[in-house]
Motif scaffolding. Structure first.
Motif, PDB file in Angstrom:
ATOM      1  N   PRO A   1      84.153 -19.579  -4.406  1.00 23.85           N
ATOM      2  CA  PRO A   1      84.584 -20.775  -3.676  1.00 23.85           C
ATOM      3  C   PRO A   1      83.911 -20.807  -2.306  1.00 23.85           C
ATOM      4  N   MET A   2      82.912 -21.661  -2.173  1.00 27.85           N
ATOM      5  CA  MET A   2      82.099 -21.663  -0.954  1.00 27.85           C
ATOM      6  C   MET A   2      82.706 -22.596   0.100  1.00 27.85           C
ATOM      7  N   HIS A   3      82.814 -22.070   1.291  1.00 30.25           N
ATOM      8  CA  HIS A   3      83.437 -22.799   2.404  1.00 30.25           C
ATOM      9  C   HIS A   3      82.422 -23.001   3.521  1.00 30.25           C
ATOM     10  N   LEU A   4      82.371 -24.227   4.026  1.00 28.44           N
ATOM     11  CA  LEU A   4      81.532 -24.538   5.187  1.00 28.44           C
ATOM     12  C   LEU A   4      82.453 -24.847   6.363  1.00 28.44           C
TER      13      LEU A   4
ATOM     14  N   GLY B   1      93.157 -33.567  -1.276  1.00 27.48           N
ATOM     15  CA  GLY B   1      92.782 -32.153  -1.212  1.00 27.48           C
ATOM     16  C   GLY B   1      92.335 -31.804   0.191  1.00 27.48           C
ATOM     17  N   ASP B   2      91.303 -30.965   0.277  1.00 22.47           N
ATOM     18  CA  ASP B   2      90.881 -30.397   1.565  1.00 22.47           C
ATOM     19  C   ASP B   2      90.851 -31.427   2.709  1.00 22.47           C
TER      20      ASP B   2
ATOM     21  N   LYS C   1      85.600 -32.414   0.853  1.00 24.13           N
ATOM     22  CA  LYS C   1      85.900 -31.003   0.627  1.00 24.13           C
ATOM     23  C   LYS C   1      85.356 -30.168   1.783  1.00 24.13           C
ATOM     24  N   ASP C   2      85.979 -28.998   1.976  1.00 29.20           N
ATOM     25  CA  ASP C   2      85.358 -27.989   2.848  1.00 29.20           C
ATOM     26  C   ASP C   2      85.221 -26.668   2.114  1.00 29.20           C
ATOM     27  N   THR C   3      85.842 -26.582   0.942  1.00 29.72           N
ATOM     28  CA  THR C   3      85.769 -25.373   0.124  1.00 29.72           C
ATOM     29  C   THR C   3      85.590 -25.829  -1.317  1.00 29.72           C
ATOM     30  N   LEU C   4      84.547 -25.332  -1.968  1.00 31.45           N
ATOM     31  CA  LEU C   4      84.231 -25.802  -3.312  1.00 31.45           C
ATOM     32  C   LEU C   4      83.928 -24.612  -4.209  1.00 31.45           C
ATOM     33  N   ASN C   5      84.689 -24.489  -5.271  1.00 32.58           N
ATOM     34  CA  ASN C   5      84.429 -23.375  -6.168  1.00 32.58           C
ATOM     35  C   ASN C   5      83.148 -23.624  -6.962  1.00 32.58           C
ATOM     36  N   VAL C   6      82.274 -22.636  -6.955  1.00 33.38           N
ATOM     37  CA  VAL C   6      81.073 -22.687  -7.780  1.00 33.38           C
ATOM     38  C   VAL C   6      81.290 -21.651  -8.887  1.00 33.38           C
ATOM     39  N   PRO C   7      81.740 -22.114 -10.070  1.00 33.08           N
ATOM     40  CA  PRO C   7      82.029 -21.156 -11.138  1.00 33.08           C
ATOM     41  C   PRO C   7      80.796 -20.325 -11.496  1.00 33.08           C
TER      42      PRO C   7
ATOM     43  N   GLU D   1      91.247 -23.408  -0.623  1.00 31.87           N
ATOM     44  CA  GLU D   1      91.399 -24.823  -0.965  1.00 31.87           C
ATOM     45  C   GLU D   1      92.817 -25.326  -0.714  1.00 31.87           C
ATOM     46  N   ARG D   2      92.919 -26.647  -0.572  1.00 31.97           N
ATOM     47  CA  ARG D   2      94.228 -27.287  -0.535  1.00 31.97           C
ATOM     48  C   ARG D   2      94.267 -28.410  -1.567  1.00 31.97           C
ATOM     49  N   VAL D   3      95.470 -28.645  -2.115  1.00 31.78           N
ATOM     50  CA  VAL D   3      95.681 -29.807  -2.978  1.00 31.78           C
ATOM     51  C   VAL D   3      96.939 -30.526  -2.506  1.00 31.78           C
ATOM     52  N   ASP D   4      96.925 -31.833  -2.721  1.00 31.20           N
ATOM     53  CA  ASP D   4      98.050 -32.696  -2.369  1.00 31.20           C
ATOM     54  C   ASP D   4      98.451 -33.354  -3.683  1.00 31.20           C
TER      55      ASP D   4
END
Ligand code: C2O
Ligand code: CU
Length: 490
Positions: free
Chosen positions: A408-411, A265-266, A432-438, A285-288
């Motif tokens: 989706p919080m990104h740092l 992913g990220d 990760k650099d982007t994480l969804n916080v539902p 976000e990215r996924v592989d």
């Protein structure tokens, strides 16, 4: 019906009304292997530097009319006239030089989402560089330290500028990653809203309710095209690296019920792979993933975007949407093949002695003027003080989302490691650099600010939310600090 609900419904309605679009005709593309064909290529950036370890490209932000489906044109904001912008590829350790020129009629910048750049290259106006004004230029120059798929986009009025078409993919490959799948595809998912004359939907459509929802464009784009076709041989294993560059839309991808094996992913490959029936990619976000689309030779299937509830309006009155067609060639299906076992050893930051940072995300009721703003710890971005970190410090961020919307919080600038309530890394580990916080949940991560002092942004990557106040900065090390102003963009 309250004005707010009415406005929200009209946003939802314009999201759902979609012009009829004919399928893109497929043309043969260069096969990566004998059983691979695709008409989903991304226009690659031209590398003007003969040095094999330097990728040097010219990039101009400009207005251009772009055909997203036969006969359907949008007057987009583009990099080098294309949608998405040029696909930049390098190898891990390469130096990337981008000569950027702004031919738009407002200031802009380029932010390199996820890349561990020095702060001067981070592309945040007023914080890491001045805005690149119309007619001006800026050269970005940094080393590609980590293999993964990244992307780039402006950081000025970003909900508008990204939504209008300013985004592109940056792939940093590790030739020794051991994945060994020849049939690779980078997929840029986005959306755009425009009318029959090609005029872009205004960035403020729907007013405050549009901001609260996060505006989505009616046209779903896959590598810049509406419903393109991917031609594959049934049973051929493929590696798809997917990035969601939409300003607000989440993509919850269904491959006709067939499985996705996520290998990363990220921040590159993950500890070990995970197989699932659908793949959620939230904004930024990215996924592989490895996939093996299978069907009768000569038949086809449609890859779809399923409904995903990220807040009111994302599932109500909405339906599943088509993303692209997989057309199986007439060649006999390949025999089922076991996927390679892909693993990575990851050393997480230690949570012992990590400094706790508590973050609460809220959406207070709208004010007397009908305006809404998102808050971090009780204040919108422009009233917030920066967070602080010492150089070398590890912090434990706990993000409690009390609002009714996912964020989706990104740092910027650092990868972090998601952890559970006991501060143990969530397995399999993935940077990760982007994480969804539902909505109504809490997420936690450990981040080591071990290098590169500077003032770094963090924000929701639903860019309308970012513009609506859901942003902050963290000042790493002993560096001059800039006060938050309105116009930094998400
Ligand atoms: Cu991709 Cu500050 O963002
Ligand atoms: Cu958000």
């Amino acid at each position: 019906m309250s004005i707010r609900l009415f406005a929200l419904l009209s946003v939802v309605l314009c999201i759902c009304v979609r012009g009829d679009v004919t399928l893109a005709q497929h043309v043969a593309a260069s096969p990566a292997s004998s059983d691979w064909n695709s008409d989903l290529p991304l226009a690659e950036a031209e590398d003007i530097n003969p040095d094999p370890r330097i990728v040097e490209v010219n990039m101009t932000a400009k207005f251009a009319s772009v055909e997203v489906a036969p006969g359907k044109r949008v007057n987009a904001w583009t990099y080098n006239g294309g949608l998405p912008g040029p696909f930049i590829r390098g190898k891990v350790g390469d130096r990337l030089i981008v000569h950027f020129k702004n031919e738009l009629d407002q200031g802009t910048t380029i932010h390199w989402h996820g890349v561990r750049v020095p702060i001067e290259m981070d592309g945040v106006p007023g914080i890491s560089q001045p805005e690149v004004l119309p007619g001006e230029s800026f050269t970005y120059d940094f080393i590609l330290r980590d293999a993964s798929l990244y992307w780039y986009h402006p950081h000025v009025f970003s909900a508008a500028q990204v939504g209008f078409g300013l985004y592109g993919a940056l792939l940093v490959e590790d030739p020794d990653d051991g994945v060994g799948i020849d049939d690779e595809l980078t997929i840029v998912l986005s959306d755009v809203g425009f009318d029959r004359t090609g005029k872009l939907e205004p960035a403020d459509s729907g007013g405050p309710a549009g901001m609260v929802f996060g505006r989505e464009g009616a046209y779903l784009l896959v590598n810049g095209k509406v419903m393109p076709t991917l031609r594959v041989r049934s049973g051929a294993v493929q590696r798809w690296r997917i990035v969601n560059t939409a300003k607000s839309r989440f993509f919850f991808i269904d491959l006709d019920g067939q499985t996705f094996t996520k290998i990363g992913g990220d921040g590159g490959l993950q500890e070990e792979s995970v197989t699932s029936d659908a793949m959620l990619v939230t904004t930024g976000e990215r996924v592989d993933v490895l996939v093996t689309p299978t069907g009768k030779p000569g038949s086809s299937l449609v890859v779809k975007a399923m409904l995903y509830n990220r807040g009111y309006g994302s599932v109500e009155y909405r339906s599943v949407e088509d993303l692209f067609t997989i057309q199986f060639t007439d060649e006999p299906a390949l025999p089922k093949r076991a996927l390679p076992k892909i693993t990575r050893t990851i050393t997480p930051p230690s949570g012992v002695n990590a400094t706790p940072i508590d973050i609460v995300l809220t959406l207070p009721p709208q004010d007397a003027n009908g305006q809404s703003e998102f808050h971090i710890n009780g204040v919108p971005y422009w009233k917030a003080k920066p967070f602080r970190a010492k150089l070398g410090e590890t912090q434990l961020w706990t993000i409690k989302n009390e609002s009714d919307w996912d964020h989706p919080m990104h740092l910027h600038g650092y990868f972090f490691m998601p952890v559970d309530e006991k501060n143990q890394p969530i397995r399999p580990m993935l940077w990760k650099d982007t994480l969804n916080v539902p909505m109504k949940t809490t997420a936690r991560f450990l981040v080591a600010f071990d290098e590169r002092p500077g003032q770094w942004m963090f924000h929701c990557h639903i860019l309308d939310h970012a513009e609506g106040g859901l942003m902050g900065t963290v000042v790493v090390g002993d560096v001059p600090t800039v006060e938050h102003i309105h116009k930094t963009g998400g």
